[in-house]
Design a protein around this motif. Structure first.
Motif, mmCIF file in Angstrom:
data_model
loop_
_atom_site.group_PDB
_atom_site.id
_atom_site.type_symbol
_atom_site.label_atom_id
_atom_site.label_comp_id
_atom_site.label_asym_id
_atom_site.label_seq_id
_atom_site.Cartn_x
_atom_site.Cartn_y
_atom_site.Cartn_z
ATOM 1 N N ALA A 18 0.799 -1.220 0.000
ATOM 2 C CA ALA A 18 0.000 0.000 0.000
ATOM 3 C C ALA A 18 0.836 1.278 0.000
ATOM 4 N N ASN A 19 1.962 1.276 -0.713
ATOM 5 C CA ASN A 19 2.796 2.472 -0.883
ATOM 6 C C ASN A 19 3.296 3.057 0.431
ATOM 7 N N MET A 20 3.405 2.247 1.461
ATOM 8 C CA MET A 20 3.918 2.704 2.756
ATOM 9 C C MET A 20 5.427 2.907 2.649
ATOM 10 N N ASP A 21 5.921 3.959 3.253
ATOM 11 C CA ASP A 21 7.361 4.210 3.290
ATOM 12 C C ASP A 21 7.948 3.528 4.523
ATOM 13 N N PHE A 22 8.733 2.481 4.294
ATOM 14 C CA PHE A 22 9.352 1.751 5.393
ATOM 15 C C PHE A 22 10.772 2.224 5.690
ATOM 16 N N GLY A 23 11.163 3.320 5.063
ATOM 17 C CA GLY A 23 12.447 3.935 5.380
ATOM 18 C C GLY A 23 13.619 2.979 5.295
ATOM 19 N N ILE A 24 14.367 2.859 6.381
ATOM 20 C CA ILE A 24 15.553 2.018 6.422
ATOM 21 C C ILE A 24 15.232 0.550 6.149
ATOM 22 N N LEU A 25 13.995 0.164 6.351
ATOM 23 C CA LEU A 25 13.587 -1.228 6.127
ATOM 24 C C LEU A 25 13.113 -1.490 4.702
ATOM 25 N N GLN A 26 13.001 -0.447 3.885
ATOM 26 C CA GLN A 26 12.379 -0.582 2.576
ATOM 27 C C GLN A 26 13.020 -1.675 1.713
ATOM 28 N N GLU A 27 14.341 -1.725 1.682
ATOM 29 C CA GLU A 27 15.007 -2.716 0.832
ATOM 30 C C GLU A 27 14.709 -4.143 1.287
ATOM 31 N N TYR A 28 14.504 -4.313 2.583
ATOM 32 C CA TYR A 28 14.211 -5.654 3.106
ATOM 33 C C TYR A 28 12.742 -6.024 2.876
ATOM 34 N N VAL A 29 11.877 -5.013 2.928
ATOM 35 C CA VAL A 29 10.469 -5.244 2.617
ATOM 36 C C VAL A 29 10.319 -5.661 1.159
ATOM 37 N N MET A 30 11.117 -5.072 0.271
ATOM 38 C CA MET A 30 11.024 -5.349 -1.157
ATOM 39 C C MET A 30 11.748 -6.627 -1.562
ATOM 40 N N ASP A 31 12.728 -7.066 -0.782
ATOM 41 C CA ASP A 31 13.544 -8.232 -1.130
ATOM 42 C C ASP A 31 12.715 -9.507 -0.963
ATOM 43 N N THR A 32 12.509 -10.253 -2.054
ATOM 44 C CA THR A 32 11.679 -11.464 -1.994
ATOM 45 C C THR A 32 12.342 -12.589 -1.213
ATOM 46 N N ASN A 33 13.640 -12.495 -0.943
ATOM 47 C CA ASN A 33 14.330 -13.518 -0.157
ATOM 48 C C ASN A 33 14.211 -13.276 1.346
ATOM 49 N N VAL A 34 13.695 -12.125 1.736
ATOM 50 C CA VAL A 34 13.489 -11.816 3.155
ATOM 51 C C VAL A 34 12.106 -12.305 3.562
ATOM 52 N N PHE B 15 20.512 -12.222 10.290
ATOM 53 C CA PHE B 15 21.552 -11.234 10.602
ATOM 54 C C PHE B 15 20.889 -9.949 11.078
ATOM 55 N N THR B 16 21.695 -9.082 11.699
ATOM 56 C CA THR B 16 21.192 -7.785 12.149
ATOM 57 C C THR B 16 21.655 -6.694 11.193
ATOM 58 N N ILE B 17 20.846 -5.640 11.125
ATOM 59 C CA ILE B 17 21.252 -4.453 10.370
ATOM 60 C C ILE B 17 22.243 -3.692 11.232
ATOM 61 N N GLU B 18 23.454 -3.507 10.749
ATOM 62 C CA GLU B 18 24.502 -2.831 11.522
ATOM 63 C C GLU B 18 25.091 -1.660 10.739
ATOM 64 N N PRO B 19 25.250 -0.512 11.394
ATOM 65 C CA PRO B 19 24.700 -0.185 12.722
ATOM 66 C C PRO B 19 23.211 0.158 12.586
ATOM 67 N N PHE B 20 22.472 0.000 13.658
ATOM 68 C CA PHE B 20 21.054 0.353 13.622
ATOM 69 C C PHE B 20 20.790 1.419 14.668
ATOM 70 N N THR B 21 20.469 2.626 14.199
ATOM 71 C CA THR B 21 20.233 3.753 15.108
ATOM 72 C C THR B 21 18.864 4.402 14.873
ATOM 73 N N ALA B 22 18.057 3.795 13.984
ATOM 74 C CA ALA B 22 16.788 4.426 13.575
ATOM 75 C C ALA B 22 15.651 4.108 14.545
ATOM 76 N N HIS B 23 15.913 4.260 15.827
ATOM 77 C CA HIS B 23 14.913 3.889 16.832
ATOM 78 C C HIS B 23 13.713 4.842 16.833
ATOM 79 N N GLU B 24 13.958 6.107 16.652
ATOM 80 C CA GLU B 24 12.860 7.071 16.611
ATOM 81 C C GLU B 24 11.978 6.807 15.386
ATOM 82 N N PHE B 25 12.628 6.469 14.262
ATOM 83 C CA PHE B 25 11.855 6.148 13.067
ATOM 84 C C PHE B 25 10.968 4.927 13.304
ATOM 85 N N MET B 26 11.463 3.925 14.014
ATOM 86 C CA MET B 26 10.676 2.720 14.272
ATOM 87 C C MET B 26 9.445 3.042 15.125
#
Length: 329
Positions: free
Chosen positions: A3-19, A39-50
């Motif tokens: 639904a055209n939601m902006d997932f920001g830092i997560l967008q590439e993982y939302v779009m990746d069919t292997n995730v 695996f973890t996204i490193e570094p991950f500092t986007a806590h306010e965005f989440m």
């Protein structure tokens, strides 16, 4: 898509069919990737965005998310979302995304190449579906139970009516096979699993496919089998052989005795399949660990018959190699 939601830092993982899964625990963000493992996204500092994303998602699905309503369980596009508010999560906000695309990730060539199972096993399971055997798929969360059910359902003939019953839409049978006879039911607070199963029996089902057996609805399922409908479903259990015991544990205080219930289970379910999943830097490997058949012999004795064990070398088996049960062909 979502639904055209902006997932920001997560967008590439939302779009990746292997995730397959994205999990944020308030401090880290973990990714489940079919080829790269976990695996973890490193570094991950986007806590306010989440935190902002959580409230945007709650608004999009029209649900409150606050101290009075600290949990959100919903579907969003082709994802299942689960969120827990910081007020009940000492380490902070928790968000879990499970991707549920209208695709079947299991492809025979890749299954054999990856060691998912031996080639004869796929033929055995296809024949089991074509001959309307009742199947329960067990395994821990993330083992790939729903994906195996989606794979098996492709062998249901188009002329047979399939009714799927789910709390979140993951099987996607109607999307995968739009020309097949299918009715989708979604349970809710006012339309629970037992009621949905009983309702489905008035819809002339050839198959009743429940996303997951969790509790007392198993009695309704056993009753649906007795009417002639066939069953494919999933269940949490430690092994295929333990599926009957797992069902018994779901039914404390039932008026039926354990022995009567065991006979009902063994008489209703034909095959149990257990899956396991292992994550490594080389990816996530899922496989069929074992297949068993449940049998009641002429002396009324219950038995679990081994069909396949991934850790033991054995001969290939055909459905006709199993003892006949209940006069079935």
């Amino acid at each position: 898509m979502n639904a055209n939601m902006d997932f920001g830092i997560l967008q590439e993982y939302v779009m990746d069919t292997n995730v397959t899964d994205i999990n944020y625990n308030g401090q880290q963000c973990w990714i489940d990737h079919l080829k790269q493992g976990r695996f973890t996204i490193e570094p991950f500092t986007a806590h306010e965005f989440m935190n902002q994303l959580a409230f945007k998602l709650a608004n999009r699905v029209n649900l409150a998310f606050n101290t009075s309503s600290p949990v959100v369980e919903a579907e969003f596009g082709d994802m299942r979302i689960s969120m827990i508010h910081p007020s009940v999560c000492p380490k902070g906000l928790s968000i879990s995304f499970r991707k549920t695309p209208a695709t079947c990730r299991l492809i025979e060539k890749e299954m054999l190449k990856s060691g998912y199972c031996e080639s004869w096993v796929l033929g055995f399971l296809k024949e089991a579906v074509l001959r309307n055997r009742n199947i329960l798929v067990s395994g821990l969360p993330g083992a790939g139970k729903t994906e195996l059910v989606k794979y098996l359902m492709q062998f249901i003939p188009p002329s047979q009516r399939v009714i799927t019953i789910e709390d979140t839409l993951e099987l996607r049978y109607g999307d995968l096979y739009p020309n097949k006879d299918h009715v989708s039911m979604k349970v809710s607070e006012n339309f629970d699993y037992p009621k949905a199963i009983k309702t489905s029996l008035r819809q002339r089902p050839d198959w009743v496919c429940v996303s997951e057996v969790r509790g007392a609805e198993v009695i309704s399922l056993m009753q649906s089998v007795s009417t002639g409908a066939s069953l494919i479903s999933t269940i949490h259990a430690e092994s295929a052989a333990q599926i009957p015991q797992r069902i018994l544990h779901m039914l404390p205080g039932l008026h039926l005795t354990d022995d009567a219930m065991r006979h009902l289970i063994y008489g209703s379910i034909d095959l149990g399949i257990h899956l396991e999943c292992k994550a490594s830097p080389n990816g996530i490997k899922r496989r069929i660990r074992e297949i068993v058949a449940y049998h009641i012999d002429p002396q009324d004795q219950l038995s679990v018959l081994p069909v396949y064990n991934a850790d033991q070398k054995g001969d290939s088996m055909f459905l006709d190699d199993l003892p006949k049960k209940g006069g079935r062909k």
